[in-house]
Design an enzyme around this catalytic site. Structure first.
Site, mmCIF file in Angstrom:
data_model
loop_
_atom_site.group_PDB
_atom_site.id
_atom_site.type_symbol
_atom_site.label_atom_id
_atom_site.label_comp_id
_atom_site.label_asym_id
_atom_site.label_seq_id
_atom_site.Cartn_x
_atom_site.Cartn_y
_atom_site.Cartn_z
ATOM 1 N N THR B 145 0.819 -1.218 0.000
ATOM 2 C CA THR B 145 0.000 0.000 0.000
ATOM 3 C C THR B 145 0.855 1.272 0.000
ATOM 4 O OG1 THR B 145 -1.644 -1.214 1.276
ATOM 5 C CG2 THR B 145 -1.827 1.191 1.277
ATOM 6 N N GLU B 146 0.613 2.145 -0.951
ATOM 7 C CA GLU B 146 1.271 3.462 -1.020
ATOM 8 C C GLU B 146 2.797 3.363 -0.909
ATOM 9 O OE1 GLU B 146 -0.714 6.282 -1.552
ATOM 10 O OE2 GLU B 146 -2.410 4.896 -1.674
ATOM 11 N N LEU B 147 3.334 2.283 -1.453
ATOM 12 C CA LEU B 147 4.785 2.035 -1.419
ATOM 13 C C LEU B 147 5.352 2.020 0.002
ATOM 14 C CD1 LEU B 147 6.331 3.889 -4.515
ATOM 15 C CD2 LEU B 147 5.577 1.517 -4.325
#
Lengths: 436, 400
Positions: B145-147
């Site tokens: 998620t979201e890097l």
């Protein structure tokens, strides 16, 4: 720096509301950046009422001399600012009705009876009348005389009670006039506007060379209800300054088993105390260990107490009446939540004060302070369910309370009177070409 | 032969409806159906459909040499099925070209890794199955998620059988090193790490239409020139961004679609350059160094850390509350309750509660359906209260 002749009505240590605090703090910040202010105010305070009235009666021809003898000086203003008092019964929050009641009270107390004859004799001359409007005219008359004697470059007046004084001063000295609007009759009275007050406001606003509004909300109201060109109005938001005496209350411990929710303000239509009570009833159904404090007095007080009884929540709702400053601070320090449910709040300094005491705040969206404060819970004043929803969440979740406290305290650091003063001084400079 | 690697994040959270304390015990449906539907349709119209169409044309035009990758969250696919099936169809057509790689993540685009490794694995497996079912691919690349990334995330991805993982090319993890090479997480055996070139990625995603930026106006020719300048000192140039960049964050009238359409032509002017998907890049180049990332990094905000989702009182309280419920929720064995609970782990709910920069009117506000982070918290807590009562009741019934 600009020499300013300022007309107000209230000044510390005799504070009863946000207006006196705003006038004090703004002038203090202005004097700190070098503005030279002569502050004229009606002073009934600081003297026994009895002496005042008897005194006045006999010296109507020497008002100026009288008042200059009684010039108030405060330590922090000694060097840069003069405060001149005019004998008058003017109080900022008088309505026509409460003013008459006040005069009657003086009579009942024997204050006026002693010289009953003189009092009424003089009232007929129009110099000193038992109605608020003639009082305003009298104040204006004396204010004009002061304008002739005190050197100044700009005239700055605060709200309708002094607008006529400003207009009169401008007529005498010809200097530019600033009308500073902290509240309007349309805020105070909703649709039941007192026409005379409205007319005085309208006259002042039209005569003014510049208008300062304490919020965009107020600016819009001035444009919409008074027909003023928006270009003539500058918005200068209020701020808050940390008062030394707040230190004293830090020992106060909140009761961990109970939550205290505070409403502070006049019990009038404008402040929306009725929405607070309605929300309290809804909250108490879910959270019985909540106490609601209504601090202040006003013409809606009786109706509100009746409604509280009708809702059967009297055990948890407390009416304190009007409180003095130390009591107010103690209440702030004991509160878990501050609610400002105003119907129309031009600014609302009290909510910034609550934040100074680490109290999270719920404010009405119909308020000027909402324009400068992001880290607050905001509601439409009429949305009682939403107000209750938010109160309940603050009471139930310490995390919410803590985050609001932390973020609003941080935000408060940037809401400074210094910034407001710089804006006001800038307005002075634009009006006085010598400086530019 | 340097590779250009495009990866697009496609995600739409299941936003919650306005839910007050007075709704508790009365309504057990929490999704903002109307808002979710209208946002999905709007973004589909402005971004997904036209951009997918353009990608399809580019793939055909360049005979398979233009290659890209997506990570589409499970909750976004759920909503495409419900509100915009044609969008899902167009992604399927892209899958059929063989030039598009689908990357795996947590189905619910959640913060599960931070609170429950078991839950994390379950959500990754669910997403893996979804990609198989919808796009007929076996995903080999993972992106959290979201890097959100650290050594442990890499290790967990490796243990789950992935060969490649993506992360932000943050200065604080790279130091003097360049993001334009393939790395290996220092605690892993075989998984390879691709890092976002945030400079060039953000030139497209954030600065494209910024008239105050020295690079404005950004043309495909100019951008290709910057990319070609890296020749000889780069093997894997990774452009990672929100897919909504095209048409939604950067509106059509900024020229973003024309830019995208022209870009491959200009890139191919230097025959050394080619487009590859993440797994192709990982196969093509050896890891040039091992990278030790003990602390979490992400691609959010200038801090590139977790503070967009976690760290203030509101976020921490809400996160702890939802994950504390996990055990009870699973004990109900009720698929619908489990799914509802999982959707409440989606990162966006906590992003909305971020108070960082709130007073400054930040980018967070743009993506926030709530008026303030406090409203987000209040709404979430109200929902959670009802949900936990529902779970309790379900467990009581079971005991009886």
């Amino acid at each position: 720096m600009t020499k300013v002749l300022m007309y107000g009505w209230e000044f510390p240590p005799y504070i009863s509301g946000g207006l006196g605090i705003a006038c004090h703090d703004l002038t203090k910040a202005l004097s700190e950046i070098g503005t030279k202010i002569t502050f004229v105010l009606p002073t009934l305070q600081g003297k026994a009422d009895i002496n005042l009235h008897l005194d006045l009666v006999s010296s109507s021809d020497h008002v100026i001399e009288e008042t200059q003898q009684k010039t108030l000086s405060y330590e922090e203003f000694k060097e840069r600012m003069d405060v001149i008092g005019i004998e008058s019964t003017l109080r900022p929050y008088f309505t026509e009705k409460s003013y008459q009641e006040f005069i009657e009270r003086l009579i009942n107390k024997g204050a006026i009876l002693k010289d009953h004859q003189n009092f009424y004799k003089l009232s007929l001359t129009g110099q000193y009348g038992p109605d608020l409007i003639s009082e305003v005219f009298r104040y204006a008359y004396v204010a004009g005389k002061i304008a002739a004697k005190v050197e100044h470059e700009v005239i700055h007046t605060h709200d309708w009670l002094t607008f006529l004084a400003g207009v009169e001063a401008k007529r005498i000295s010809g200097k530019p006039l600033i009308c500073h609007v902290h509240a309007l009759e349309t805020d105070r009275s909703g649709i039941n506007v007192n026409q005379q007050i409205y007319e005085i406001e309208k006259m002042g606003l039209h005569e003014a060379d510049k208008i300062i509004a304490v919020s965009f909300l107020t600016k819009n109201n001035i444009v919409n209800y008074y027909g003023i060109d928006p270009n003539k109005i500058e918005v200068v938001h209020n701020a808050v300054s940390k008062n030394k005496s707040t230190q004293r209350t830090e020992y106060i411990k909140k009761n961990p088993d109970e939550k205290l929710i505070l409403f502070l303000g006049r019990i009038t239509f404008q402040k929306g105390p009725d929405y607070f009570i309605e929300a309290a009833a809804k909250v108490l159904k879910h959270f019985p260990k909540a106490r609601f404090v209504v601090a202040g007095s006003g013409d809606m007080m009786h109706r509100l107490i009746e409604r509280t009884a009708e809702l059967k929540i009297g055990r948890n709702v407390h009416f304190t009446g009007f409180l003095k400053r130390p009591e107010v601070e103690e209440l702030f320090a004991s509160s878990d939540l501050y609610v400002m449910s105003s119907v129309s709040e031009p600014f609302g300094i009290s909510c910034l004060e609550a934040i100074l005491f680490d109290v999270p705040v719920i404010i009405s969206k119909q308020s000027g302070v909402s324009e400068v404060l992001s880290n607050a819970l905001k509601v439409d004043f009429w949305d009682v369910d939403e107000l209750a929803n938010k109160i309940l969440n603050v009471l139930s979740h310490p995390a919410l309370s803590k985050e609001l406290q932390a973020q609003s305290s941080e935000e408060l650091k940037h809401i400074q009177w210094e910034k407001s003063a710089i804006k006001v001084e800038e307005i002075y400079r634009k009006l006085t070409p010598v400086h530019s | 032969m340097p590779s250009i690697c495009f990866y697009f994040q496609v995600h739409q959270p299941k936003r919650l409806k306005r839910y007050t304390i007075f709704d508790i015990n009365k309504s057990h449906f929490y999704e903002a159906d109307d808002a979710n539907s209208s946002i999905m349709r709007k973004v589909a119209y402005k971004c997904y459909l036209p951009t997918n169409q353009l990608m399809l044309e580019l793939i055909k035009k360049h005979h398979g040499k233009f290659r890209i990758s997506y990570s589409i969250s499970g909750v976004a696919i759920d909503q495409m099925k419900k509100y915009s099936p044609e969008t899902l169809d167009s992604f399927k057509r892209l899958a059929e070209t063989g030039c598009v790689e689908f990357i795996c993540e947590t189905y619910y685009h959640s913060l599960a890794f931070l609170y429950s490794k078991d839950e994390f694995k379950l959500q990754v497996e669910k997403q893996r199955q979804l990609i198989r079912d919808e796009f007929g691919q076996e995903p080999t690349t993972f992106r959290n998620t979201e890097l959100i990334y650290n050594n442990e995330v890499a290790k967990a991805a490796e243990e789950l059988g992935f060969d490649t993982i993506l992360a932000e090319g943050a200065d604080k993890i790279l130091g003097w090193r360049s993001s334009n090479f393939v790395y290996q997480p220092s605690n892993c055996e075989h998984i390879k790490l691709l890092l976002k070139n945030y400079q060039l990625s953000d030139d497209i995603a954030f600065r494209f239409s910024n008239r105050g930026w020295a690079g404005y106006p950004l043309t495909a020719c100019k951008f290709a020139h910057w990319v070609h300048d890296l020749d000889g000192n780069a093997e894997a140039i990774n452009f990672f961004m929100d897919y909504e960049t095209f048409g939604e964050h950067q509106w059509e009238d900024t020229g973003i679609f024309k830019f995208l359409y022209a870009l491959p032509d200009y890139i191919f002017k230097n025959p050394q350059f080619e487009f590859n998907t993440p797994s192709e890049v990982a196969k093509k180049y050896p890891a040039r160094d091992r990278l030790d990332v003990p602390y979490f990094v992400s691609w959010a905000d200038t801090e590139r850390d977790l503070t967009a989702w976690k760290g203030n009182f509101l976020q921490d309280d809400a996160l702890e509350a939802i994950f504390k419920l996990r055990e009870s929720v699973y004990r109900t064995n009720d698929e619908s309750l489990i799914d509802t609970w999982r959707a409440l782990t989606t990162s966006d709910h906590f992003y909305y509660m971020c108070t960082k920069w709130f007073a400054d009117g930040d980018v967070h506000k743009y993506f926030n359906p709530y008026e303030s982070p406090y409203e987000a918290y209040i709404n979430y807590q109200n929902v959670l209260k009802d949900f936990s009562q529902t779970v309790e009741k379900a467990l009581e019934v079971e005991l009886v």
